[in-house]
Write a protein that holds these residues in place. Structure first.
Motif, PDB file in Angstrom:
ATOM      1  N   UNK A 160       0.794  -1.216   0.000  1.00  0.00           N
ATOM      2  CA  UNK A 160       0.000   0.000   0.000  1.00  0.00           C
ATOM      3  C   UNK A 160       0.829   1.270   0.000  1.00  0.00           C
ATOM      4  N   UNK A 161       2.083   1.170   0.370  1.00  0.00           N
ATOM      5  CA  UNK A 161       2.974   2.339   0.381  1.00  0.00           C
ATOM      6  C   UNK A 161       3.498   2.589  -1.031  1.00  0.00           C
ATOM      7  N   UNK A 162       4.120   3.751  -1.211  1.00  0.00           N
ATOM      8  CA  UNK A 162       4.712   4.063  -2.501  1.00  0.00           C
ATOM      9  C   UNK A 162       6.216   3.836  -2.450  1.00  0.00           C
ATOM     10  N   UNK A 163       6.758   3.466  -3.586  1.00  0.00           N
ATOM     11  CA  UNK A 163       8.195   3.248  -3.738  1.00  0.00           C
ATOM     12  C   UNK A 163       8.648   4.110  -4.909  1.00  0.00           C
ATOM     13  N   UNK A 212       7.200   6.738  -9.786  1.00  0.00           N
ATOM     14  CA  UNK A 212       6.494   6.475  -8.532  1.00  0.00           C
ATOM     15  C   UNK A 212       5.669   5.214  -8.709  1.00  0.00           C
ATOM     16  N   UNK A 213       5.894   4.231  -7.829  1.00  0.00           N
ATOM     17  CA  UNK A 213       5.199   2.949  -7.891  1.00  0.00           C
ATOM     18  C   UNK A 213       4.461   2.705  -6.582  1.00  0.00           C
ATOM     19  N   UNK A 214       3.378   1.956  -6.676  1.00  0.00           N
ATOM     20  CA  UNK A 214       2.639   1.530  -5.493  1.00  0.00           C
ATOM     21  C   UNK A 214       2.901   0.038  -5.296  1.00  0.00           C
ATOM     22  N   UNK A 215       3.140  -0.370  -4.058  1.00  0.00           N
ATOM     23  CA  UNK A 215       3.382  -1.777  -3.759  1.00  0.00           C
ATOM     24  C   UNK A 215       2.032  -2.475  -3.640  1.00  0.00           C
ATOM     25  N   UNK A 216       1.768  -3.420  -4.545  1.00  0.00           N
ATOM     26  CA  UNK A 216       0.493  -4.120  -4.542  1.00  0.00           C
ATOM     27  C   UNK A 216       0.494  -5.325  -3.608  1.00  0.00           C
ATOM     28  N   UNK A 240      11.291 -14.720  -3.016  1.00  0.00           N
ATOM     29  CA  UNK A 240      10.327 -13.724  -2.563  1.00  0.00           C
ATOM     30  C   UNK A 240      10.319 -12.526  -3.515  1.00  0.00           C
ATOM     31  N   UNK A 241       9.130 -12.099  -3.929  1.00  0.00           N
ATOM     32  CA  UNK A 241       9.001 -11.026  -4.910  1.00  0.00           C
ATOM     33  C   UNK A 241       8.008  -9.972  -4.424  1.00  0.00           C
ATOM     34  N   UNK A 242       8.061  -8.821  -5.060  1.00  0.00           N
ATOM     35  CA  UNK A 242       7.143  -7.719  -4.790  1.00  0.00           C
ATOM     36  C   UNK A 242       6.505  -7.306  -6.104  1.00  0.00           C
ATOM     37  N   UNK A 243       5.187  -7.109  -6.089  1.00  0.00           N
ATOM     38  CA  UNK A 243       4.462  -6.685  -7.275  1.00  0.00           C
ATOM     39  C   UNK A 243       4.222  -5.185  -7.181  1.00  0.00           C
ATOM     40  N   UNK A 244       4.658  -4.452  -8.217  1.00  0.00           N
ATOM     41  CA  UNK A 244       4.562  -2.996  -8.219  1.00  0.00           C
ATOM     42  C   UNK A 244       3.622  -2.527  -9.323  1.00  0.00           C
TER      43      UNK A 244
END
Length: 116
Positions: free
Chosen positions: A43-46, A73-77, A105-109
């Motif tokens: 929910x935070x921005x990266x 600017x990306x949002x962490x989904x 482990x991955x993060x979707x942006x």
């Protein structure tokens, strides 16, 4: 999860080539990408400041190696695990075999905005 930008191509008007997690991605507003796990909560921005190339449809800025002042600017989904990778080792005539599995482990942006 696939390790590429989403199937929907970013618009050709505004796009950027960014470096995230040691890989390079072509992104546009609304595109999604799956990168190695980032230490940012959901929910935070990266903000990605490692922009190699940026275009607003009229002009193209090429960095040396990065474009000064350009950000994405990306949002962490979500945080998830990537696809399972299985390694199998086998030594013939020795009755020895070893199987190991791994899920990265991955993060979707989700790309929200590109500023030049």
């Amino acid at each position: 999860m696939a390790r590429r930008a989403s199937a929907a191509k970013p618009s050709d008007a505004t796009y950027a080539i960014v470096e995230v997690g040691g890989r390079q991605w072509r992104v546009g507003p609304g595109s999604q990408l799956v990168v190695n796990r980032l230490d940012v909560s959901v929910g935070k921005t990266h903000v990605v400041d490692r922009v190699l190339l940026a275009s607003d449809g009229k002009a193209v800025r090429v960095g040396q190696p990065y474009c000064a002042g350009a950000t994405v600017v990306c949002e962490v989904l979500e945080h998830a695990k990537g696809p399972k990778v299985i390694t199998y080792k086998f030594r013939r005539r020795e009755n020895w075999r070893n199987t190991q599995g791994h899920r990265q482990p991955v993060t979707k942006l989700l790309v929200k905005d590109i500023t030049l």
